[in-house]
Design an enzyme around this catalytic site. Structure first.
Site, short mmCIF file in Angstrom:
data_model
loop_
_atom_site.label_atom_id
_atom_site.label_comp_id
_atom_site.label_asym_id
_atom_site.label_seq_id
_atom_site.Cartn_x
_atom_site.Cartn_y
_atom_site.Cartn_z
N GLY A 683 22.55 8.29 -2.92
CA GLY A 683 22.91 6.98 -2.38
C GLY A 683 21.67 6.12 -2.23
O GLY A 683 21.69 5.11 -1.52
N ALA A 967 19.87 13.10 5.49
CA ALA A 967 20.66 12.34 4.51
C ALA A 967 19.84 11.09 4.20
O ALA A 967 19.94 10.08 4.90
CB ALA A 967 22.02 11.99 5.07
N THR A 968 19.01 11.19 3.16
CA THR A 968 18.08 10.09 2.90
C THR A 968 18.80 8.81 2.51
O THR A 968 18.27 7.71 2.74
CB THR A 968 17.10 10.48 1.78
N CYS A 969 19.98 8.94 1.92
CA CYS A 969 20.70 7.72 1.56
C CYS A 969 21.14 6.96 2.80
O CYS A 969 21.36 5.76 2.77
CB CYS A 969 21.91 8.05 0.69
N MET A 970 21.29 7.69 3.92
CA MET A 970 21.68 7.07 5.19
C MET A 970 20.49 6.94 6.13
O MET A 970 20.64 6.45 7.25
CB MET A 970 22.75 7.93 5.87
#
Length: 1001
Positions: A683, A967-970
């Protein structure tokens, strides 16, 4: 009745006719009496002349003694006629000269009136002269009896002495055989005559005090009565060679030249006035060849007068309305006049003028107004003006006196104080650019350097407001709005650009030297981008098709116009001039600031503006791709081969090049060391890690793409072409694309580039030299030696046996490289050592890596406009790429990070324990934590507030055996609620430093 009326009319008509006849007869009678009277007078005069002539001949035939000569002189003036009595005149004058030679007191026996009457005879003689006329005795008499006395000289000049003398000169010169305008050689006879005409100005032993009026009559004769070619080919050059400021009577001649009023005093026709003005100007500027050899006061007087003189005659030339004369005479006069104009221009740019100007500029009490008036000519050797402390300080004092607060009125555009400001900036710019960074001493540049730069910084903003004024409401609806806006911009453009130029030069030096305080350039107290806001609406205008433009905000218009200007080529900047003129003044000011002096805008404001430019470009790209159903590219890479896998996908190719995909959201799938796909859907976080690891590999000096300076700063490895072969430039272009993508996504990378490298990447002028100061970070020892070279004398340089070549060793290949054509044949001397240092620095810091820099630049420009980066200095670009080196604090992170408990019940004690653990982490651990959560180890340039989505920490109920995940996308950290602080710190450190992929996610 009718009959009686007719008889009455006839009677009246007869009376009128009789009256007319009587008046006519009276006129005829009066005319006859007048003719008879004239004839009787003529006969009497004729008879008297005959008697006087006979008596003269009788006296002259006898033995001529003193009394006889006096008698002859008395008789001659009563009967002298041209073509009859020339020999008698010459004989009489010859006797008078002999008597004066033998007896100095004899002169007193001849009354002044008698001398003047004889002078009138001489004038008649000269006016009738031919090329064969013997003029020796005439001039000897005039010199001995007339021109040696000021009163008689003035009286004879009124009688036309100068006209007569120059008539003789033109008779000797003869009719021109051609129409060539060039200096003619003077034969002895012509030279002798010119010397006698100008004797009172060239012969100190026979000089008489000459009044300004006499000098004025001489100038009028020369400038009005002499034929064109004779003046331009003979007289002008005689005056130039023989009449000097040290000559007798020059003061009054000079005063006459200054005070001449051609139109009112000489009363000549416009076409004659033009010629007279040009002749007078050419005589005046001819003195330039002698001025530098005179006293200081004479130099000062000449230049102060020259400025006023040229301005006066410039007004005369502008006021004349001369019709073109197409006759042969008219064409010749035009040709000569053009020659005189060119002559004046050449004199005002000559070496003689340069020498005299240098003396004048260094004189105490120099008049600034003079140099401002003559700035067109002084600017041609600006280096001389700039080198004069006396002049530059006087110039600044003049500006400070007239506008102490840097305030100008709209009507001041052509005023002396504005011209002074422009000239001052040009001089200061010359000084700044001529000093190497290593030799920079502010007080050597200007005595009050700091205050002066502050003054210019503040003035620049005020000048922008004058260039783009806010028009009165009435002007908005008038038909000449565009003309007024154009005039304001044109009037103030030159001085504003001069101020911009010097500020830019000082700022570039300050970037390297860090001389001014960090906030100096933005500490002007002005909101230079005021009025640019989301909610201010642009006035709607009608499009060419007749429709009204869609309503737009000022902010949107500003960003779009700025992007367009940055993209525009320098030779097409005015293509959209009409549209620019329709912009509000506040918008045009803001664009001007960002285009020319962006450094006066705070760095973070420019970062925000740059982000707006990026967002706009992304929006355009999104519309043209995703709008057609394109979901963005995806790429699969092996974790241990990130660089090569990415290179295979995004390297430049002749066909199938995927560079455009890099402007989209690239989705990355990682393959771990075991060959298994890592879990997790990209993401944005996986891509950030992918890009970070890719660039980390590229910048690893062991790969050979880059190498370190002595200060551990990265720059392209000069031996890379030998290591990488034909793919070398493709790799650097690919790396450039990745750097461009890094900037495009506002991601940061831990890297420190050498400033000379990063400056060349984003420099718009490819011919710009690299400053010696950069060599200090490249190799301090070489820097020290180069500095020492510049201070050596010829003997010391000769001992070193240096030439303009260097020896390089690339992968064992030893070469001798010339720094300039045939450089090995040129020895380094005191005269060329600075050139050697410049070429040496350019070779090592620019030429050796030029192809790789160009490749990186090309790669970056394929993703993001290089021109957009013009608003940042090299050290700011380093920040844009790598962020600040300072590591964040727990307090900063906590302010923009939300911590929640999955169970729903807040545990204040655990929360405080968590933040305390974060605060106690080492700097490396903090970077690792940030990378673990966001995919990037550096905090954004504009702080954590710009991270989207906002960073968060989720505390989940779990056992002490589990590790934190992210969660790097978040931008989210999931952390178990550990039983104690030790366990929390241990597990967190392990997770963030494990180097694992997304198996922990």
């Amino acid at each position: 009745m009718i009959k009686s009326l007719n008889e009455r009319d006839n009677f009246l008509n007869r009376l009128r006719e009789m009256e007319h006849k009587r008046e006519k007869d009276e006129k005829q009678e009066k005319a006859a009496r007048k003719v008879q009277k004239f004839w009787r007078g003529h006969r009497v005069q004729h008879n008297q002349r005959l008697l006087f002539r006979a008596e003269f001949d009788a006296v002259s035939d006898r033995q001529r003694g003193l009394e006889e000569t006096i008698k002859m002189a008395q008789l001659l003036v009563n009967f002298y006629e041209t073509n009859k009595d020339e020999e008698r005149l010459v004989m009489t004058l010859s006797e008078l000269v002999k008597l004066k030679t033998s007896d100095k007191e004899f002169e007193k026996r001849i009354r002044e009136t008698q001398r003047l009457l004889l002078a009138r005879c001489c004038i008649k003689f000269l006016k009738n002269a031919t090329e064969n006329t013997i003029f020796f005795h005439i001039f000897r008499y005039l010199e001995d009896y007339v021109t040696c006395h000021s009163k008689l000289f003035e009286a004879s000049s009124k009688l036309g002495l100068f006209n007569a003398e120059f008539h003789l000169l033109e008779a000797l010169i003869g009719k021109p055989t051609g129409k060539t305008v060039e200096r003619a050689s003077l034969n002895p006879r012509i030279l002798q005559l010119l010397t006698r005409i100008f004797e009172t100005f060239v012969n100190p032993s026979r000089s008489t005090s000459v009044s300004v009026n006499v000098a004025n009559r001489l100038l009028k004769t020369i400038c009005v009565n002499i034929t064109d070619l004779n003046f331009s080919n003979y007289i002008l050059y005689y005056i130039k060679d023989h009449i000097k400021p040290t000559s007798p009577n020059f003061t009054n001649l000079f005063e006459a030249m200054k005070s001449v009023d051609i139109l009112n005093n000489w009363k000549v026709r416009p076409e004659i006035a033009e010629t007279a003005s040009l002749r007078l100007q050419s005589i005046f500027v001819s003195q330039i060849v002698h001025v530098s050899n005179t006293q200081s006061e004479d130099v000062k007087q000449y230049f102060n007068s020259l400025a006023v003189f040229l301005e006066h005659h410039s007004k005369i030339m502008r006021s004349l309305n001369v019709k073109e004369d197409l006759s042969e005479f008219g064409r010749l006069r035009t040709s000569v006049n053009n020659h005189l104009k060119q002559y004046c221009e050449e004199m005002l740019i000559s070496n003689e003028f340069r020498r005299a100007a240098c003396i004048y500029a260094n004189l105490p009490g120099v008049q600034v107004e003079t140099i401002i008036s003559l700035r067109k000519y002084f600017s041609q050797f600006l280096d001389l003006l700039a080198a004069s402390n006396t002049f530059v300080e006087a110039l600044y004092a003049f500006i400070a006196r007239l506008c102490p607060n840097g305030e100008f009125d709209p009507i001041d555009a052509k005023s002396p104080k504005v011209n002074a400001l422009e000239l001052f900036c040009n001089c200061l710019n010359k000084r700044v650019s001529s000093v190497a960074d290593s030799d920079f001493v502010p007080t050597d540049i200007f005595v009050d350097f700091d205050h002066t730069v502050e003054f210019l910084r503040d003035v620049s903003i005020k000048l922008i407001h004058l260039m783009f004024p806010t028009m009165a409401r009435g002007d908005l609806y008038s038909g000449n709005l565009k003309e007024k806006m154009y005039k304001a911009e044109t009037d103030w453009k030159d001085v504003t650009e001069s101020v911009f130029s010097i500020l830019g030069a000082i700022y570039q030096k300050d970037i390297r030297l860090k001389y001014f305080p960090e906030e100096f350039w933005t500490n002007h107290g002005r909101e230079v981008l005021s009025g640019i806001g989301e909610h201010r609406r642009m006035p709607r205008r009608r499009m060419p098709n007749g429709r009204l433009q869609i309503e737009r905000t000022m902010d949107t218009e500003f960003v779009e116009r700025l992007a367009a200007i940055y993209e525009m080529d320098s030779d097409s900047e005015n293509d959209d001039e009409d549209e620019d003129n329709n912009l509000p003044a506040v918008l045009r000011r803001a664009i001007c600031v960002m285009k020319h002096i962006p450094f006066i805008v705070p760095f973070m404001d420019r970062v925000k503006l740059f982000t707006r430019l990026l967002n706009q470009d992304k929006e355009k790209h999104y519309t043209s791709t995703f709008g057609m159903g394109f979901n963005g590219p995806s790429v699969t890479v092996r974790r241990d081969q990130v660089y090569m896998d990415a290179f295979e996908t995004f390297a430049p190719k002749m066909q199938g090049d995927k560079v455009n995909d890099l402007k989209s959201m690239v989705r990355v799938k990682m393959v771990n060391w075991a060959g298994m796909n890592e879990s997790g859907i990209d993401g944005g976080g996986i891509f950030r890690e992918f890009l970070s690891e890719l660039l980390k590999t590229a910048f690893n000096v062991e790969r050979g793409f880059f190498t370190f300076t002595e200060s551990k700063l990265l720059y392209p490895n000069p031996t890379a072409p030998f290591l990488l072969g034909v793919d070398c430039l493709a790799h650097f272009q690919f790396i450039g694309r990745m750097i461009g993508k890094l900037i495009y996504e506002r991601q940061l990378q831990e890297v420190r580039f050498a400033e000379f490298f990063i400056a060349q990447i984003f420099e718009t002028d490819k011919n710009k030299d690299v400053d010696l100061q950069h060599m200090k970070s490249f190799d301090p020892i070489i820097f020290k030696h180069l500095k020492a070279l510049q201070k050596m004398n010829n003997r010391e340089l000769d001992e070193l046996q240096l030439d303009f070549s260097v020896v390089t060793s690339d992968m064992g290949l030893v070469r001798n490289v010339n720094l300039k054509p045939n450089g090995s044949k040129f020895r380094v001397t005191v005269e060329n050592v600075h050139e050697y240092v410049r070429l040496y620095v350019n070779y090592h810091l620019k030429q050796r890596i030029a192809s790789m820099v160009d490749a990186v630049r090309k790669g970056i420009s394929e993703i993001i406009s290089i021109e957009w980066m013009r608003m940042f200095a090299p050290h700011e670009l380093q920040i844009m790429i790598a962020g600040y080196e300072e590591v964040f604090t727990a307090k900063e992170l906590r302010k923009f990070c939300e911590l929640r408990f999955a169970a729903g019940t807040q545990d204040i004690n655990y929360e405080e324990m968590f933040w305390d653990v974060i605060d106690k982490l080492s700097n490396d651990d903090k970077k690792a934590l940030l990378k673990f959560v966001t995919g990037c180890s550096r905090a954004p340039v504009d702080g954590f507030k710009s991270i989207q989505p906002r960073m968060g920490v989720l505390v989940i109920p779990s056992s002490d055996d589990e590790l934190p995940t992210s969660a790097t996308c978040m931008n989210m950290l999931r952390i178990p609620k550990y039983s104690n602080r030790t366990k929390l710190e241990e597990k967190l450190r392990y997770a963030i430093n494990s180097g694992a992929g997304f198996e922990l996610a």
